[in-house]
Design an enzyme around this catalytic site. Structure first.
Site, mmCIF file in Angstrom:
data_model
loop_
_atom_site.group_PDB
_atom_site.id
_atom_site.type_symbol
_atom_site.label_atom_id
_atom_site.label_comp_id
_atom_site.label_asym_id
_atom_site.label_seq_id
_atom_site.Cartn_x
_atom_site.Cartn_y
_atom_site.Cartn_z
ATOM 1 N N GLU A 80 -7.371 0.422 3.704
ATOM 2 C CA GLU A 80 -6.284 -0.516 3.993
ATOM 3 C C GLU A 80 -5.035 0.146 4.578
ATOM 4 O O GLU A 80 -3.943 -0.412 4.491
ATOM 5 C CB GLU A 80 -5.918 -1.289 2.727
ATOM 6 C CG GLU A 80 -7.050 -2.171 2.234
ATOM 7 C CD GLU A 80 -6.552 -3.179 1.225
ATOM 8 O OE1 GLU A 80 -6.455 -4.358 1.600
ATOM 9 O OE2 GLU A 80 -6.260 -2.787 0.081
ATOM 10 N N HIS A 169 -5.646 -11.011 -3.946
ATOM 11 C CA HIS A 169 -5.673 -9.578 -3.645
ATOM 12 C C HIS A 169 -4.486 -8.827 -4.277
ATOM 13 O O HIS A 169 -4.683 -7.998 -5.144
ATOM 14 C CB HIS A 169 -5.700 -9.431 -2.121
ATOM 15 C CG HIS A 169 -5.761 -8.018 -1.630
ATOM 16 N ND1 HIS A 169 -5.923 -7.713 -0.301
ATOM 17 C CD2 HIS A 169 -5.651 -6.830 -2.271
ATOM 18 C CE1 HIS A 169 -5.942 -6.399 -0.150
ATOM 19 N NE2 HIS A 169 -5.774 -5.842 -1.325
HETATM 20 ZN ZN LIG Z 1 -5.556 -3.826 -1.565
#
Ligand SMILES: [Zn+2]
Length: 239
Positions: A80, A169
């Site tokens: 990410e 998330h």
């Molecule tokens: Zn994350």
């Protein structure tokens, strides 16, 4: 240790930030903190893929404007990392970013209740904490920001705010330096916890007004060094 285009002070701050956020349980084995390079402003620095409590200076990587490692650096970066690269691109004044999955924040990304400043330490939330819904960008997703287009969509949801929630998330917060990003990550979690507690009492909840938020956030900015010194000492056991 690979050569990184960043000052020793910034590298030390990033290592401290990783340990502090782990100690405050804002990060666990997941999540990450980064800083814009103070030597090469279109690059940023963050750890290789590693639990934040274990990060030391040798684990830091330099990433370019497209969130890719320097040639020859074969270490595995965080999937990410595009969260960071695309926010740095969209917001030139942002110097540090924390992405976490801290627990109390999750309900606010999954319901219609807005996360709002309930006390002065959360006052930086006065400008809003928009919710990013990954489905609108990528219906077939695994919730992760795994490429540049998803990073751009997240940066666009963040807009001019200090915090963006991510449905199902977590959250991402920005700061004008590593201490401010850490401060905001810790107090976003605390504010969320208190707001949830307040919903169990007789309402309506009296949040800070925008004007109170603006003034209080400015006041807190002037005292960042105090918690930062304390947290560093607690997390590193020295300095
Ligand atoms: Zn994350």
């Amino acid at each position: 240790m690979k050569k990184i285009s960043a000052s020793r002070a910034l590298i030390d701050d990033l290592v401290a930030a990783s340990r502090i956020l782990a100690q405050h349980e804002v990060l666990d084995a997941y999540g990450h903190v980064s800083a814009r390079s103070d030597k090469k402003p279109d690059h940023f620095v963050m750890s290789r893929s590693l639990a934040p409590a274990l990060v030391s200076a040798a684990d830091l990587m330099e990433l370019d404007a497209d969130s890719e490692p320097m040639p020859g650096d074969k270490r595995k970066g965080f999937i990410e990392r595009y969260i960071h690269g695309e926010i740095y691109r969209a917001r030139p004044e942002v110097m540090a970013i924390v992405h976490s999955h801290s627990a109390s924040v999750i309900p606010f990304g999954a319901t219609r209740t807005k996360l709002r400043p309930i006390y002065h330490m959360g006052s930086f939330l006065w400008s809003g904490a928009p919710v990013f819904d990954i489905r609108k960008t990528k219906p077939d997703n695994d919730l992760l920001i795994r490429d540049r287009p998803l990073g751009q969509a997240l940066a666009s949801s963040l807009g001019k705010c200090n915090c963006v929630l991510m449905r199902g998330h977590g959250m991402t917060v920005i700061g004008d330096g590593v201490p401010e990003a850490v401060f905001r990550a810790i107090y976003t979690e605390m504010n969320a916890r208190m707001q949830l507690q307040a919903t169990q009492l007789e309402g309506p909840i009296e949040f800070l007004s925008d004007e109170e938020g603006r003034r209080s956030a400015a006041a807190n900015r002037g005292t960042l060094e105090r918690p930062w010194e304390l947290w560093k000492k607690q997390a590193l056991g020295r300095k």
